[in-house]
Design a protein around this motif. Structure first.
Motif, PDB file in Angstrom:
ATOM      1  N   ASP A 153     -42.190  34.116  -2.872  1.00 35.02           N
ATOM      2  CA  ASP A 153     -40.827  34.396  -3.343  1.00 35.02           C
ATOM      3  C   ASP A 153     -39.942  33.310  -2.735  1.00 35.02           C
ATOM      4  N   LEU A 154     -38.648  33.566  -2.711  1.00 41.13           N
ATOM      5  CA  LEU A 154     -37.687  32.602  -2.174  1.00 41.13           C
ATOM      6  C   LEU A 154     -38.140  32.081  -0.803  1.00 41.13           C
ATOM      7  N   GLY A 155     -38.231  30.754  -0.680  1.00 41.02           N
ATOM      8  CA  GLY A 155     -38.543  30.146   0.616  1.00 41.02           C
ATOM      9  C   GLY A 155     -40.009  30.163   1.006  1.00 41.02           C
ATOM     10  N   ALA A 196     -45.630  30.487 -13.964  1.00 41.40           N
ATOM     11  CA  ALA A 196     -45.594  31.736 -14.744  1.00 41.40           C
ATOM     12  C   ALA A 196     -44.197  32.350 -14.840  1.00 41.40           C
ATOM     13  N   THR A 197     -43.469  32.393 -13.718  1.00 41.78           N
ATOM     14  CA  THR A 197     -42.154  33.036 -13.770  1.00 41.78           C
ATOM     15  C   THR A 197     -41.238  32.237 -14.692  1.00 41.78           C
ATOM     16  N   GLY A 198     -41.251  30.911 -14.538  1.00 45.79           N
ATOM     17  CA  GLY A 198     -40.429  30.047 -15.398  1.00 45.79           C
ATOM     18  C   GLY A 198     -40.834  30.184 -16.864  1.00 45.79           C
ATOM     19  N   ILE A 221     -29.138  25.593 -15.239  1.00 48.51           N
ATOM     20  CA  ILE A 221     -30.026  26.380 -14.362  1.00 48.51           C
ATOM     21  C   ILE A 221     -29.586  26.227 -12.910  1.00 48.51           C
ATOM     22  N   GLN A 222     -29.227  27.339 -12.273  1.00 45.57           N
ATOM     23  CA  GLN A 222     -28.896  27.298 -10.843  1.00 45.57           C
ATOM     24  C   GLN A 222     -30.166  27.620 -10.053  1.00 45.57           C
ATOM     25  N   GLY A 223     -30.589  26.683  -9.170  1.00 47.06           N
ATOM     26  CA  GLY A 223     -31.842  26.875  -8.421  1.00 47.06           C
ATOM     27  C   GLY A 223     -32.926  26.012  -9.039  1.00 47.06           C
ATOM     28  N   PHE A 224     -33.509  25.134  -8.216  1.00 48.47           N
ATOM     29  CA  PHE A 224     -34.528  24.223  -8.752  1.00 48.47           C
ATOM     30  C   PHE A 224     -35.789  24.310  -7.890  1.00 48.47           C
ATOM     31  N   GLY A 225     -36.202  25.545  -7.601  1.00 51.61           N
ATOM     32  CA  GLY A 225     -37.428  25.758  -6.824  1.00 51.61           C
ATOM     33  C   GLY A 225     -38.564  26.103  -7.757  1.00 51.61           C
ATOM     34  N   ASN A 226     -39.453  26.955  -7.276  1.00 51.81           N
ATOM     35  CA  ASN A 226     -40.617  27.324  -8.069  1.00 51.81           C
ATOM     36  C   ASN A 226     -40.202  27.788  -9.470  1.00 51.81           C
ATOM     37  N   VAL A 227     -39.228  28.688  -9.537  1.00 53.99           N
ATOM     38  CA  VAL A 227     -38.861  29.282 -10.825  1.00 53.99           C
ATOM     39  C   VAL A 227     -37.962  28.342 -11.639  1.00 53.99           C
ATOM     40  N   GLY A 228     -36.883  27.851 -11.012  1.00 52.11           N
ATOM     41  CA  GLY A 228     -35.906  27.043 -11.742  1.00 52.11           C
ATOM     42  C   GLY A 228     -36.496  25.744 -12.275  1.00 52.11           C
ATOM     43  N   ALA A 229     -37.300  25.065 -11.466  1.00 52.56           N
ATOM     44  CA  ALA A 229     -37.862  23.775 -11.910  1.00 52.56           C
ATOM     45  C   ALA A 229     -38.872  23.984 -13.034  1.00 52.56           C
ATOM     46  N   ALA A 298     -31.341  31.012 -11.044  1.00 50.92           N
ATOM     47  CA  ALA A 298     -32.734  31.056 -10.568  1.00 50.92           C
ATOM     48  C   ALA A 298     -32.784  30.752  -9.075  1.00 50.92           C
ATOM     49  N   ALA A 299     -31.754  31.208  -8.348  1.00 50.41           N
ATOM     50  CA  ALA A 299     -31.732  30.933  -6.899  1.00 50.41           C
ATOM     51  C   ALA A 299     -31.692  32.245  -6.125  1.00 50.41           C
ATOM     52  N   VAL A 300     -30.481  32.702  -5.827  1.00 49.55           N
ATOM     53  CA  VAL A 300     -30.350  33.877  -4.965  1.00 49.55           C
ATOM     54  C   VAL A 300     -29.531  34.962  -5.675  1.00 49.55           C
ATOM     55  N   GLU A 319     -31.586  36.182 -16.476  1.00 52.69           N
ATOM     56  CA  GLU A 319     -31.626  36.320 -15.015  1.00 52.69           C
ATOM     57  C   GLU A 319     -33.022  36.035 -14.460  1.00 52.69           C
ATOM     58  N   ALA A 320     -33.218  34.798 -14.015  1.00 49.35           N
ATOM     59  CA  ALA A 320     -34.497  34.453 -13.391  1.00 49.35           C
ATOM     60  C   ALA A 320     -34.534  34.938 -11.944  1.00 49.35           C
ATOM     61  N   ALA A 321     -33.399  34.841 -11.239  1.00 46.85           N
ATOM     62  CA  ALA A 321     -33.327  35.352  -9.867  1.00 46.85           C
ATOM     63  C   ALA A 321     -33.265  36.869  -9.907  1.00 46.85           C
ATOM     64  N   ASN A 322     -33.581  37.493  -8.791  1.00 44.37           N
ATOM     65  CA  ASN A 322     -33.424  38.937  -8.675  1.00 44.37           C
ATOM     66  C   ASN A 322     -31.997  39.264  -8.247  1.00 44.37           C
ATOM     67  N   GLY A 323     -31.376  40.191  -8.947  1.00 46.54           N
ATOM     68  CA  GLY A 323     -30.052  40.690  -8.553  1.00 46.54           C
ATOM     69  C   GLY A 323     -28.936  39.663  -8.559  1.00 46.54           C
TER      70      GLY A 323
HETATM   71  P1  NAD Z   1     -37.690  28.766  -4.165  1.00 48.17           P
HETATM   72  O1  NAD Z   1     -37.477  28.910  -2.716  1.00 48.17           O
HETATM   73  O2  NAD Z   1     -38.923  28.086  -4.658  1.00 48.17           O
HETATM   74  O3  NAD Z   1     -36.426  28.051  -4.843  1.00 48.17           O
HETATM   75  C1  NAD Z   1     -35.118  28.479  -4.655  1.00 48.17           C
HETATM   76  C2  NAD Z   1     -34.150  27.435  -5.171  1.00 48.17           C
HETATM   77  O4  NAD Z   1     -32.812  27.905  -4.988  1.00 48.17           O
HETATM   78  C3  NAD Z   1     -34.212  26.104  -4.434  1.00 48.17           C
HETATM   79  O5  NAD Z   1     -33.907  25.060  -5.321  1.00 48.17           O
HETATM   80  C4  NAD Z   1     -33.136  26.255  -3.366  1.00 48.17           C
HETATM   81  O6  NAD Z   1     -32.649  24.983  -2.930  1.00 48.17           O
HETATM   82  C5  NAD Z   1     -32.085  27.003  -4.144  1.00 48.17           C
HETATM   83  N1  NAD Z   1     -31.201  27.806  -3.281  1.00 48.17           N
HETATM   84  C6  NAD Z   1     -31.510  28.457  -2.151  1.00 48.17           C
HETATM   85  N2  NAD Z   1     -30.433  29.083  -1.642  1.00 48.17           N
HETATM   86  C7  NAD Z   1     -29.402  28.798  -2.486  1.00 48.17           C
HETATM   87  C8  NAD Z   1     -28.037  29.160  -2.527  1.00 48.17           C
HETATM   88  N3  NAD Z   1     -27.486  29.933  -1.575  1.00 48.17           N
HETATM   89  N4  NAD Z   1     -27.286  28.709  -3.573  1.00 48.17           N
HETATM   90  C9  NAD Z   1     -27.843  27.955  -4.536  1.00 48.17           C
HETATM   91  N5  NAD Z   1     -29.129  27.569  -4.546  1.00 48.17           N
HETATM   92  C10 NAD Z   1     -29.896  27.996  -3.541  1.00 48.17           C
HETATM   93  O7  NAD Z   1     -37.616  30.268  -4.733  1.00 48.17           O
HETATM   94  P2  NAD Z   1     -38.183  30.808  -6.119  1.00 48.17           P
HETATM   95  O8  NAD Z   1     -39.555  31.329  -5.892  1.00 48.17           O
HETATM   96  O9  NAD Z   1     -37.930  29.800  -7.202  1.00 48.17           O
HETATM   97  O10 NAD Z   1     -37.252  32.081  -6.358  1.00 48.17           O
HETATM   98  C11 NAD Z   1     -35.958  31.987  -6.915  1.00 48.17           C
HETATM   99  C12 NAD Z   1     -35.494  33.357  -7.390  1.00 48.17           C
HETATM  100  O11 NAD Z   1     -36.429  33.870  -8.349  1.00 48.17           O
HETATM  101  C13 NAD Z   1     -35.418  34.431  -6.288  1.00 48.17           C
HETATM  102  O12 NAD Z   1     -34.346  35.304  -6.592  1.00 48.17           O
HETATM  103  C14 NAD Z   1     -36.727  35.166  -6.422  1.00 48.17           C
HETATM  104  O13 NAD Z   1     -36.661  36.489  -5.912  1.00 48.17           O
HETATM  105  C15 NAD Z   1     -36.889  35.148  -7.931  1.00 48.17           C
HETATM  106  N6  NAD Z   1     -38.273  35.336  -8.390  1.00 48.17           N
HETATM  107  C16 NAD Z   1     -39.264  34.494  -8.000  1.00 48.17           C
HETATM  108  C17 NAD Z   1     -40.548  34.681  -8.471  1.00 48.17           C
HETATM  109  C18 NAD Z   1     -41.676  33.737  -8.127  1.00 48.17           C
HETATM  110  O14 NAD Z   1     -42.733  33.838  -8.751  1.00 48.17           O
HETATM  111  N7  NAD Z   1     -41.510  32.802  -7.219  1.00 48.17           N
HETATM  112  C19 NAD Z   1     -40.831  35.762  -9.319  1.00 48.17           C
HETATM  113  C20 NAD Z   1     -39.798  36.607  -9.706  1.00 48.17           C
HETATM  114  C21 NAD Z   1     -38.520  36.387  -9.234  1.00 48.17           C
END
Ligand code: NAD
Length: 421
Positions: A153-155, A196-198, A221-229, A298-300, A319-323
């Motif tokens: 998940d996040l981080g 998969a999530t993306g 797209i806000q957030g460029f981690g696993n889901v956003g990218a 797709a961040a927080v 809504e890719a992020a939770n909540g």
């Molecule tokens: P990640 O850590 O891989 O990426 C998070 C991204 O958000 C990063 O680009 C980070 O720099 C950015 N970010 C972090 N804090 C931020 C802030 N305060 N403001 C703006 N950007 C910020 O996490 P992830 O796995 O991509 O998860 C992102 C969201 O998707 C979370 O809400 C998570 O619960 C949800 N989610 C993830 C999965 C999964 O398979 N990874 C599945 C379902 C839901």
């Protein structure tokens, strides 16, 4: 419904999850006995342990959590989050959303969530490995392939899952790949899990675009981690115009559309979006208010509230992020006619392919990437269409419809199992 005395996990995020549950429960006339059971998690573990950083000469105390909301449906399932916002309320809210999400997708799991209250960006990889192994050993008795199955998940990342799987397996004396999902392919991870999530998010987006008659969507797209990218890459591949993306440090914007493969290469090299050439800078607040067809947080959590919901300029919010959206914002968006695909539907692709991975791990078989993606897209389309039909039939927004379907399925299972003893 009588309100319980405030409890340990009573935080704003928990209150949001409970308010959503209460609203759905009231509308479906949920049995009060089941309703009150669903408002609190069945099990919540809090651990604290000492940790020695490489460069520090003193021990730090680290807090870790694992919350299991619902044990009725099968093993519990949910991500591991490393973030300074992690607390019992956040973990409980996320575990509740996991329960509704798994039920909505008809997966044989209850919801769970866990994590460490740390900023992973402060930790060297060696430190992250050590802290992950210690955390895993602290919660080793409550996780397991038939008990509770963590995921990234996040981080956290595939690598964190590999360390968890290795620590668990070392203690058991044999390899147990099914204890986590979202692990690297070479130790039993599933092809297609990383994206998969993306992929699920974009599948929902395409379904909604068809219905709203949006062609070649302009996407922010806000957030460029696993889901956003992954969502950005898939949207780009499919011919959408990704006009803005952001990470922790801020975002980049180009109305003509960003070349997402170049953005991904830039992040790989620099670890951040900042400095990407040929694009304007935007803040994480501004990206939400850019003109676009589709906005994907797709961040927080808690990004869209009563303060900014009026200024969103998208037609569709996925809504890719939770909540990411609070109750006040929800009401404003409904009023303004913004179509919202709620988190428990939009981001369900992750747990769906986690389920595929768990099946593959327990049966020692491996599906091709085409099989995984094909099955994922089919299940996401079915879920989207079911929620959409329910929203029309019951004259509801998509979030209410999705919550009601998930909660009705759980209530049916709880009624059938009865009460022990
Ligand atoms: P990640 O850590 O891989 O990426 C998070 C991204 O958000 C990063 O680009 C980070 O720099 C950015 N970010 C972090 N804090 C931020 C802030 N305060 N403001 C703006 N950007 C910020 O996490 P992830 O796995 O991509 O998860 C992102 C969201 O998707 C979370 O809400 C998570 O619960 C949800 N989610 C993830 C999965 C999964 O398979 N990874 C599945 C379902 C839901």
């Amino acid at each position: 419904m009588q309100q319980a005395r405030p409890i340990e996990w009573d935080t704003p995020m928990y209150r949001l999850a409970v308010a959503q549950l209460d609203r759905a429960a009231e509308a479906i006339h949920l049995d009060e006995n089941i309703w009150s059971r669903l408002r609190t998690p069945q099990r919540a573990y809090v651990v604290s342990f000492p940790f020695w950083r490489d460069e520090f000469d003193h021990l730090e105390t680290v807090f870790g959590y694992r919350v299991q909301h619902l044990l009725t449906m099968g093993p519990t399932k949910g991500g591991i989050r490393y973030d300074l916002g992690v607390d019992l309320g956040e973990m409980t809210a996320l575990s509740m959303w996991m329960s509704w999400k798994c039920a909505l997708m008809k997966l044989p799991f209850g919801g769970a969530k866990g994590g460490l209250r740390i900023n992973p960006r402060d930790f060297a990889p060696r430190e992250l490995q050590r802290i992950t192994r210690r955390f895993t050993s602290e919660i080793i008795d409550v996780i397991g392939p038939d008990r509770d199955i963590p995921a990234p998940d996040l981080g956290t990342s595939e690598l964190v899952m590999a360390w968890m799987m290795d620590t668990y397996s070392q203690q058991k004396g044999h390899a147990v790949p099914g204890v986590v999902t979202g692990k690297p392919v070479e130790i039993g991870g599933s092809l297609g899990r990383r994206e998969a999530t993306g992929r699920g998010v974009i599948t929902c987006m395409l379904e909604a675009c068809r219905h709203l008659e949006i062609d070649r969507a302009r996407v922010a797209i806000q957030g460029f981690g696993n889901v956003g990218a992954a969502a950005a890459a898939i949207a780009h591949e499919l011919g959408c115009r990704v006009v803005a993306v952001s990470d922790f440090g801020g975002g980049i914007h180009c109305d003509a559309g960003l070349d997402i493969p170049s953005v991904i290469a830039h992040v790989k090299e620099n670890d951040k979006l900042e400095g990407f050439p040929g694009a304007d800078s935007v803040t994480n607040a501004e990206i939400l208010e850019l003109p676009c067809d589709v906005l994907i947080p797709a961040a927080v959590e808690n990004q869209i509230s009563g303060d900014n919901a009026d200024r969103l300029r998208c037609r569709l919010l996925v809504e890719a992020a939770n909540g990411p959206t609070d109750l006040e914002a929800d009401a404003i968006l409904i009023e303004r006619g913004v179509h919202v695909v709620p988190d428990i539907l939009a981001n369900a692709g992750g747990v769906t392919v986690s389920y595929f991975e768990w099946i593959q791990s327990s049966q020692q078989l491996f599906w091709t990437e085409e099989e995984v993606n094909g099955r994922l897209i089919t299940l996401m389309q079915q879920a989207y269409r079911q929620v959409h039909e329910a929203s029309e039939a019951r004259s509801l927004d998509m979030r209410s419809a999705a919550l009601q379907i998930g909660i009705e399925r759980i209530a049916a299972a709880k009624r059938t199992r009865g009460v022990f003893p």
